[in-house]
Design an enzyme around this catalytic site. Structure first.
Site, PDB file in Angstrom:
ATOM      1  N   GLU A 106      43.433  77.014  91.055  1.00 46.83           N
ATOM      2  CA  GLU A 106      42.560  76.164  90.969  1.00 46.83           C
ATOM      3  C   GLU A 106      42.089  76.073  89.453  1.00 46.83           C
ATOM      4  O   GLU A 106      42.053  74.999  88.908  1.00 46.83           O
ATOM      5  CB  GLU A 106      41.117  76.418  91.527  1.00 46.83           C
ATOM      6  CG  GLU A 106      41.097  76.583  93.154  1.00 46.83           C
ATOM      7  CD  GLU A 106      41.085  77.921  93.585  1.00 46.83           C
ATOM      8  OE1 GLU A 106      41.962  78.678  93.152  1.00 46.83           O
ATOM      9  OE2 GLU A 106      40.480  78.279  94.606  1.00 46.83           O
ATOM     10  N   CYS A 117      36.411  80.330  90.981  1.00 48.59           N
ATOM     11  CA  CYS A 117      36.847  78.778  91.228  1.00 48.59           C
ATOM     12  C   CYS A 117      35.762  77.859  91.504  1.00 48.59           C
ATOM     13  O   CYS A 117      35.733  76.822  90.976  1.00 48.59           O
ATOM     14  CB  CYS A 117      38.085  78.956  92.344  1.00 48.59           C
ATOM     15  SG  CYS A 117      39.266  79.793  91.351  1.00 48.59           S
ATOM     16  N   CYS A 152      37.282  80.868  95.690  1.00 48.34           N
ATOM     17  CA  CYS A 152      36.341  81.832  95.605  1.00 48.34           C
ATOM     18  C   CYS A 152      35.085  81.282  94.536  1.00 48.34           C
ATOM     19  O   CYS A 152      34.828  80.603  94.136  1.00 48.34           O
ATOM     20  CB  CYS A 152      37.126  82.876  94.904  1.00 48.34           C
ATOM     21  SG  CYS A 152      37.603  82.856  93.320  1.00 48.34           S
ATOM     22  N   HIS A 181      43.709  82.097  88.796  1.00 51.44           N
ATOM     23  CA  HIS A 181      43.707  81.522  90.180  1.00 51.44           C
ATOM     24  C   HIS A 181      44.340  79.995  90.252  1.00 51.44           C
ATOM     25  O   HIS A 181      44.128  79.215  89.079  1.00 51.44           O
ATOM     26  CB  HIS A 181      42.456  81.780  90.856  1.00 51.44           C
ATOM     27  CG  HIS A 181      41.992  83.025  91.158  1.00 51.44           C
ATOM     28  ND1 HIS A 181      40.854  83.153  91.898  1.00 51.44           N
ATOM     29  CD2 HIS A 181      42.255  84.205  90.992  1.00 51.44           C
ATOM     30  CE1 HIS A 181      40.689  84.220  92.327  1.00 51.44           C
ATOM     31  NE2 HIS A 181      41.632  84.983  91.668  1.00 51.44           N
TER      32      HIS A 181
HETATM   33 ZN    ZN Z   1      39.488  81.735  92.801  1.00 52.38          ZN
END
Ligand code: ZN
Length: 156
Positions: A62, A93, A90, A60
């Protein structure tokens, strides 16, 4: 770099992701002086790996941005730093933000399905968490939401 300028850059990273068929989310990390020290965008297809062929479900934006920032600073501790990301983090993260002790989280669009910084869960401000980053949502929200909506509309 202001939050607004940083989000502009994060949106450009998100557009790069979309061009690769990845969900368009872009992120960067600013140091205490507001300089960019790490960037990332979704790359679950493995675009960040040297061989460009190894899928990475955890890639992801991040996570990639914070890894780059830690490498640049030479420490895992990002307490003086700000994570700027186009979409509300999410749970994974948001958890990663706790691991890095990042000082501030600035995000664009809210995520009503998987948001973990106030929408569905509020991991950074969970009372069990000793370290609590500041959280600011809704920066350039309309643009951040639109790039996602356009991406999913085109895939339908
Ligand atoms: Zn994430």
């Amino acid at each position: 770099m202001t939050n607004d300028e940083a989000m502009e850059r994060a949106l450009a990273l998100a557009a790069d992701a979309a061009a690769d068929g990845e969900v368009p989310v872009g992120a960067l990390v600013l140091d205490a002086d507001g300089r960019v020290i790490g960037e990332g965008r979704n790359a679950r297809g493995g675009q960040t790996h040297d061989d460009h062929a190894q899928p990475d479900p955890l890639a992801h934006a991040e996570v990639l941005a914070m890894r780059a920032a830690a490498a640049r600073l030479g420490t895992w501790n990002l307490a003086d730093c700000t994570l700027v990301v186009t979409l509300e983090p999410c749970p994974m993260c948001a958890g990663a933000c706790l691991q890095t002790h990042v000082g501030r989280i600035v995000f664009g669009a809210w995520d009503a399905k998987l948001g973990a910084c106030g929408s569905i869960w509020d991991i950074p401000r969970d009372p069990h968490v000793g370290h609590a980053p500041e959280v600011y949502g809704g920066v350039r929200e309309a643009e951040c939401a639109r790039i996602l909506a356009d991406f999913f509309a085109a895939r339908r």
